[in-house]
Motif scaffolding. Structure first.
Motif, PDB file in Angstrom:
ATOM      1  N   ASP A 281      17.944  -0.827   6.149  1.00 51.89           N
ATOM      2  CA  ASP A 281      16.680  -1.141   6.806  1.00 51.89           C
ATOM      3  C   ASP A 281      15.634  -1.560   5.763  1.00 51.89           C
ATOM      4  N   CYS A 282      14.529  -2.097   6.262  1.00 50.32           N
ATOM      5  CA  CYS A 282      13.412  -2.392   5.386  1.00 50.32           C
ATOM      6  C   CYS A 282      12.630  -1.111   5.090  1.00 50.32           C
ATOM      7  N   GLY A 283      11.659  -1.205   4.189  1.00 47.80           N
ATOM      8  CA  GLY A 283      10.795  -0.058   3.938  1.00 47.80           C
ATOM      9  C   GLY A 283      10.662   0.284   2.470  1.00 47.80           C
ATOM     10  N   THR A 284       9.714   1.161   2.191  1.00 48.30           N
ATOM     11  CA  THR A 284       9.420   1.527   0.807  1.00 48.30           C
ATOM     12  C   THR A 284      10.284   2.680   0.304  1.00 48.30           C
TER      13      THR A 284
ATOM     14  N   ALA B  46       9.557  11.425  -4.402  1.00 53.70           N
ATOM     15  CA  ALA B  46      10.443  11.816  -3.303  1.00 53.70           C
ATOM     16  C   ALA B  46      11.301  10.638  -2.851  1.00 53.70           C
ATOM     17  N   LYS B  47      10.700   9.455  -2.746  1.00 50.77           N
ATOM     18  CA  LYS B  47      11.445   8.274  -2.311  1.00 50.77           C
ATOM     19  C   LYS B  47      12.544   7.915  -3.302  1.00 50.77           C
ATOM     20  N   SER B  48      12.259   8.072  -4.589  1.00 46.36           N
ATOM     21  CA  SER B  48      13.266   7.774  -5.610  1.00 46.36           C
ATOM     22  C   SER B  48      14.457   8.712  -5.496  1.00 46.36           C
ATOM     23  N   VAL B  49      14.181   9.990  -5.301  1.00 40.18           N
ATOM     24  CA  VAL B  49      15.249  10.984  -5.142  1.00 40.18           C
ATOM     25  C   VAL B  49      16.084  10.689  -3.907  1.00 40.18           C
ATOM     26  N   ILE B  50      15.413  10.400  -2.803  1.00 41.67           N
ATOM     27  CA  ILE B  50      16.113  10.087  -1.550  1.00 41.67           C
ATOM     28  C   ILE B  50      16.960   8.824  -1.713  1.00 41.67           C
ATOM     29  N   GLY B  51      16.393   7.819  -2.360  1.00 42.62           N
ATOM     30  CA  GLY B  51      17.127   6.579  -2.581  1.00 42.62           C
ATOM     31  C   GLY B  51      18.368   6.768  -3.426  1.00 42.62           C
ATOM     32  N   ASN B  52      18.284   7.621  -4.427  1.00 46.24           N
ATOM     33  CA  ASN B  52      19.454   7.898  -5.275  1.00 46.24           C
ATOM     34  C   ASN B  52      20.572   8.558  -4.476  1.00 46.24           C
ATOM     35  N   ILE B  53      20.218   9.515  -3.632  1.00 43.35           N
ATOM     36  CA  ILE B  53      21.238  10.170  -2.804  1.00 43.35           C
ATOM     37  C   ILE B  53      21.898   9.152  -1.888  1.00 43.35           C
ATOM     38  N   ALA B  54      21.083   8.355  -1.221  1.00 43.05           N
ATOM     39  CA  ALA B  54      21.615   7.357  -0.292  1.00 43.05           C
ATOM     40  C   ALA B  54      22.513   6.360  -1.022  1.00 43.05           C
TER      41      ALA B  54
ATOM     42  N   ARG C 130       0.826  -1.207   0.000  1.00 44.79           N
ATOM     43  CA  ARG C 130       0.000   0.000   0.000  1.00 44.79           C
ATOM     44  C   ARG C 130       0.863   1.260   0.000  1.00 44.79           C
ATOM     45  N   PHE C 131       1.912   1.261   0.820  1.00 48.73           N
ATOM     46  CA  PHE C 131       2.710   2.468   0.981  1.00 48.73           C
ATOM     47  C   PHE C 131       3.805   2.623  -0.078  1.00 48.73           C
TER      48      PHE C 131
ATOM     49  N   VAL D  28      12.679  -8.098   0.488  1.00 49.43           N
ATOM     50  CA  VAL D  28      12.673  -7.427  -0.812  1.00 49.43           C
ATOM     51  C   VAL D  28      14.084  -6.970  -1.173  1.00 49.43           C
ATOM     52  N   ASN D  29      14.754  -6.307  -0.229  1.00 42.92           N
ATOM     53  CA  ASN D  29      16.117  -5.835  -0.478  1.00 42.92           C
ATOM     54  C   ASN D  29      17.060  -6.998  -0.772  1.00 42.92           C
ATOM     55  N   LEU D  30      16.932  -8.060   0.001  1.00 46.52           N
ATOM     56  CA  LEU D  30      17.805  -9.218  -0.173  1.00 46.52           C
ATOM     57  C   LEU D  30      17.700  -9.791  -1.587  1.00 46.52           C
ATOM     58  N   GLU D  31      16.493  -9.957  -2.080  1.00 42.87           N
ATOM     59  CA  GLU D  31      16.291 -10.545  -3.402  1.00 42.87           C
ATOM     60  C   GLU D  31      16.879  -9.661  -4.501  1.00 42.87           C
ATOM     61  N   LEU D  32      16.827  -8.351  -4.316  1.00 40.47           N
ATOM     62  CA  LEU D  32      17.406  -7.436  -5.301  1.00 40.47           C
ATOM     63  C   LEU D  32      18.931  -7.444  -5.251  1.00 40.47           C
ATOM     64  N   LEU D  33      19.499  -7.548  -4.056  1.00 42.64           N
ATOM     65  CA  LEU D  33      20.944  -7.410  -3.878  1.00 42.64           C
ATOM     66  C   LEU D  33      21.727  -8.694  -4.113  1.00 42.64           C
TER      67      LEU D  33
END
Length: 248
Positions: free
Chosen positions: A89-92, A68-76, A60-61, A121-126
């Motif tokens: 961490d986990c999260g969207t 905004a999340k995409s921009v933040i994720g790129n910086i990180a 849902r989230f 989710v992160n594990l499967e991508l990484l």
């Protein structure tokens, strides 16, 4: 509607009509359906969030504040260096960081990194691209991730160059918080185990209270947010010794 309730807790029938651009009868049917699913409680003139339920739902989230999340994720993702050992961490929001890391590793720009995460989710991508380590424990389907005592104990065995943590809400008076006590304790453990900790937080979460505070300017001194953050909030972050990375 549920995305809006995550921010405001209550919604009137008139607000829902304006938000969805539908008739009053359509809104009433929608409210009845949400109440039947135990997501909301009907009140006079509208609805309020049902906090007795675990209202966080990853699927849902995921679509909330996507840009905004995409921009933040790129910086990180760009803050990670070769040979780093990090916690994610986990999260969207953190999943967008993971996607950026995968891009960098696929291009050959980033290599030899080790990542611990509690997110399935992160594990499967990484996993196809680097040393990916799962912090197991009690699985929470709503968050698609693990937490609890075993997860915390596992995290304490590591020393991280950087930890990247999500958040459900933040207020200047209370600090960084999440809705689940187990995930709050895990976030605190990950922050303790790192040289640097970054909280990934879109600006809609600033001023939003959540259930359990996991840090108040003790272990966390850096946040990554989007360009919609208010000037007065930036000043208050500065007053509290928080460095702010802002995505454009």
């Amino acid at each position: 509607v549920l995305n809006e309730l995550a921010k405001t807790d209550q919604m009137s029938t008139a607000d829902a009509i304006q938000l969805l651009n539908v008739s009053e009868s359509t809104v009433r049917r929608l409210f009845a359906k949400l109440e039947a699913c135990h997501d909301v409680i009907r009140v006079y003139g509208g609805i309020r969030a049902n906090r007795s339920q675990n209202s966080y739902q990853y699927d849902r989230f995921y679509s909330h504040e996507q840009e905004a999340k995409s921009v933040i994720g790129n910086i990180a993702g760009n803050l990670v260096a070769n040979s780093d050992c990090i916690f994610i961490d986990c999260g969207t929001t953190t999943v967008h960081m993971v996607q950026r890391l995968v891009e960098r590793m696929q291009s050959g720009e980033l290599h030899n990194i080790s990542i611990v995460t509690n997110s399935l989710v992160n594990l499967e991508l990484l996993a196809p691209h680097c040393k990916a380590i799962l912090a197991g424990g009690i699985y929470t389907p709503e968050r698609k991730s693990f937490a609890g005592y075993l997860s915390e104990r596992f995290i304490t065995q590591f020393h991280f160059n950087k930890s990247f943590i999500g958040v459900d809400g933040f207020t200047f008076e209370e600090g960084f918080a999440t809705a689940d006590p187990d995930f709050a304790r895990l976030s605190g453990a990950a922050a303790t185990a790192a040289d640097e900790t970054f909280v990934l937080m879109d600006s809609s979460k600033i001023g939003r209270r959540s259930f359990v505070v996991y840090d108040k300017y003790v272990r966390i001194h850096k946040i990554i947010t989007d360009s919609h953050v208010k000037a007065e909030d930036l000043e208050r972050f500065k007053e509290n010794g928080i460095d702010v990375f802002i995505g454009k």
